[in-house]
Design an enzyme around this catalytic site. Structure first.
Site, PDB file in Angstrom:
ATOM      1  N   LYS A  82       0.760  -1.247  -0.326  1.00 42.82           N
ATOM      2  CA  LYS A  82       0.168   0.038  -0.140  1.00 42.82           C
ATOM      3  C   LYS A  82       1.103   1.414  -0.096  1.00 42.82           C
ATOM      4  CE  LYS A  82       0.487   1.449   4.766  1.00 42.82           C
ATOM      5  NZ  LYS A  82       1.612   2.914   5.325  1.00 42.82           N
ATOM      6  N   ASP A  97      -2.335  -1.608  10.368  1.00 41.20           N
ATOM      7  CA  ASP A  97      -2.634  -1.606   8.910  1.00 41.20           C
ATOM      8  C   ASP A  97      -3.294  -2.598   8.531  1.00 41.20           C
ATOM      9  OD1 ASP A  97      -1.515   1.214   8.925  1.00 41.20           O
ATOM     10  OD2 ASP A  97       0.019   0.214   8.286  1.00 41.20           O
TER      11      ASP A  97
HETATM   12  O1  C5P Z   1      -0.606  -1.075  15.319  1.00 42.99           O
HETATM   13  P1  C5P Z   1       0.962  -0.946  15.344  1.00 42.99           P
HETATM   14  O2  C5P Z   1       1.767  -1.996  15.478  1.00 42.99           O
HETATM   15  O3  C5P Z   1       1.274  -1.212  13.450  1.00 42.99           O
HETATM   16  O4  C5P Z   1       1.753  -0.066  15.409  1.00 42.99           O
HETATM   17  C1  C5P Z   1       3.239   0.267  15.781  1.00 42.99           C
HETATM   18  C2  C5P Z   1       4.024   1.165  17.030  1.00 42.99           C
HETATM   19  O5  C5P Z   1       3.709   1.984  15.710  1.00 42.99           O
HETATM   20  C3  C5P Z   1       2.823   1.086  18.136  1.00 42.99           C
HETATM   21  O6  C5P Z   1       3.185   0.539  18.886  1.00 42.99           O
HETATM   22  C4  C5P Z   1       2.499   3.152  18.125  1.00 42.99           C
HETATM   23  O7  C5P Z   1       3.660   3.417  19.036  1.00 42.99           O
HETATM   24  C5  C5P Z   1       2.676   3.831  17.089  1.00 42.99           C
HETATM   25  N1  C5P Z   1       1.393   3.864  16.571  1.00 42.99           N
HETATM   26  C6  C5P Z   1       0.818   4.883  16.424  1.00 42.99           C
HETATM   27  N2  C5P Z   1      -0.115   5.559  15.874  1.00 42.99           N
HETATM   28  C7  C5P Z   1      -1.266   4.245  15.348  1.00 42.99           C
HETATM   29  C8  C5P Z   1      -0.152   3.363  14.391  1.00 42.99           C
HETATM   30  C9  C5P Z   1       1.145   3.413  15.271  1.00 42.99           C
HETATM   31  O8  C5P Z   1       1.175   5.987  17.947  1.00 42.99           O
HETATM   32  N3  C5P Z   1      -2.566   4.720  14.995  1.00 42.99           N
END
Ligand code: C5P
Length: 317
Positions: free
Chosen positions: A34, A161
Site C-alpha cells: 500500500k 494497518d
Molecule cells: O499497530 P502497529 O503495531 O502497527 O503500530 C506500531 C507502533 O506505531 C505502535 O506501537 C505505536 O508506537 C505507533 N502507532 C501509533 N498510532 C497509530 C499507529 C501506530 O502511535 N495510529
C-alpha cells in the site's frame, strides 16, 4: 491467478486477492503493498496510539503467500529470502494464532511459504498485507466460514494497518488506522515511481519524534482528486504529517524525497509513504513514470547510497 473482479465490492475478501487453489487444502494468494497518499495525525490517545486520517491505496507490488492445511495443529512458516524472521513475531504467525483462538480450533495446522518482494520497514504495509491474506486464506482452507466483519475484528488486534487489506483496493482509514471506509478508486489507476532506500525506518521511533499538530488539515482535496483520477491534482494535494519525524530519524529519506520532487522532468508530486522509508512520485501515465525513474537514477549524487527504483500502478477494481 484469477483477475481482480470488475464488479462492485464483494463481501468475500478472497475476491480481492489474485489467487489460485491447489486442491481442496491449498491456496496461493498475491498480497499487495500500500501507499498512503494522505496521512494526518488528529490526536494522541490515552492508550499511547494516535488517531489518524489516511487515504491508503493498494499498488501492484506483491508478496506471495502459499498455504496448505495439514493435520496435527502445528503452523510452520518458511520465508524467502530467509533473512526475514519467520519466528513467532512474524505477523503471519500472529494471524494464524488469532484465527485458531477465535475459532476455538487449536487442532488446525498449516504449512505456509511466504515469498517477500515488498521491502520491510518501508511504510508499504508488507507485513500487514501478509497477515490479512493469511486470515483470509486460512479461513478458506480451514473451512471456518468467518465473515468479513469477524476477520476485520481479528485484523485490528494484529496491527493498525491490517484491516486496510480487507478493504482493498482503496480506503479512507481512521482511528488507529483500523477503521476503514471503502474509497471509490478512479477508473484509470494512478502510475507511481517508488524509491526504496537501502535503510528502513522504525514506526515506533517515528511516532516518538512526532509533534502532534494543533490544527490538523483535512483530506477532502486529496480524496476528490483521487476519485477523479487526476494525477496533477493528486500530486498537488499529497500530504504526510509523519515526514518531518521520519526525516529527523533517517535524513537520507528526506534527501530522497526532496530530490524526487525537484527532478526534471518533474513528477506531479512526491511524498513519503506511512512512517517511511519508501518515497514515491505520482506520474501522469506510465511513460511519464519511466522518464521520472530514469531521471532519478541518472541524477544520483556520488555520496548518496543507491536505492531501488520501481514503477508500479495502483490496483484497480
Ligand atoms: O499497530 P502497529 O503495531 O502497527 O503500530 C506500531 C507502533 O506505531 C505502535 O506501537 C505505536 O508506537 C505507533 N502507532 C501509533 N498510532 C497509530 C499507529 C501506530 O502511535 N495510529
Amino acid at each position: 491467478m484469477t483477475a481482480l473482479p470488475t464488479s462492485s465490492r464483494s463481501a468475500d475478501p478472497l475476491a480481492f486477492y489474485p489467487h489460485f487453489r491447489a486442491g481442496a487444502d491449498g491456496l496461493t494468494l498475491a498480497t499487495p503493498a500500500k501507499l498512503n497518499l494522505f496521512l494526518e495525525i488528529v490526536r494522541k490517545r490515552p492508550d499511547g496510539y494516535h488517531d489518524l486520517e489516511s487515504l491508503m491505496v493498494a499498488v501492484e507490488l506483491y508478496d506471495t503467500l502459499e498455504l496448505r492445511a495439514v493435520p496435527g495443529g502445528a503452523v510452520e512458516l518458511r520465508c524467502e529470502p530467509d533473512t526475514l524472521g519467520s519466528g513467532p513475531d512474524n505477523l503471519v504467525h500472529k494471524a494464524a494464532a488469532a484465527l485458531r483462538a477465535v475459532a476455538g480450533r487449536p487442532d488446525l495446522g498449516a504449512h505456509i511459504r511466504l515469498t517477500k518482494r515488498i521491502p520491510t520497514q518501508a511504510g508499504m504495509g508488507g507485513g500487514s498485507s501478509d497477515a490479512a491474506a493469511a486470515l483470509v486464506g486460512l479461513n478458506e482452507i480451514w473451512k471456518l466460514g468467518l465473515t468479513r466483519e469477524q476477520l476485520v475484528a481479528i485484523a485490528a488486534s494484529i496491527g493498525s494497518d491490517v484491516a486496510f487489506f480487507l478493504a482493498l483496493p482503496a480506503a479512507w482509514c481512521t482511528g488507529r488506522g483500523e477503521i476503514t471506509a471503502p474509497e471509490p478508486p478512479p477508473r484509470r489507476a494512478l502510475d507511481f515511481v517508488l524509491v526504496l532506500p537501502p535503510v528502513g525506518v522504525s514506526t515506533p521511533a517515528v511516532f516518538k519524534r512526532l509533534v502532534v499538530p494543533v490544527g490538523p488539515v483535512g483530506g477532502d482535496r486529496l480524496r476528490a482528486a483521487f476519485r477523479a483520477g487526476d494525477p496533477a491534482a493528486v500530486g498537488a494535494a499529497l500530504f504526510n504529517r509523519l515526514e518531518p519525524a521520519a526525516f529527523g530519524a533517517e535524513p537520507l529519506v528526506g534527501r530522497l524525497r526532496t530530490r524526487l520532487a525537484e527532478l526534471h522532468p518533474a513528477p506531479c508530486g512526491a511524498l513519503m509513504s506511512g512512517s517511511g522509508s519508501t518515497v514515491f512520485a505520482v506520474c501522469r501515465d506510465r511513460s511519464h513514470a519511466l522518464e521520472v525513474a530514469a531521471a532519478f537514477r541518472n541524477s544520483r549524487p556520488a555520496d548518496e547510497p543507491e536505492s531501488r527504483v520501481l514503477i508500479v500502478r495502483g490496483v484497480a477494481l
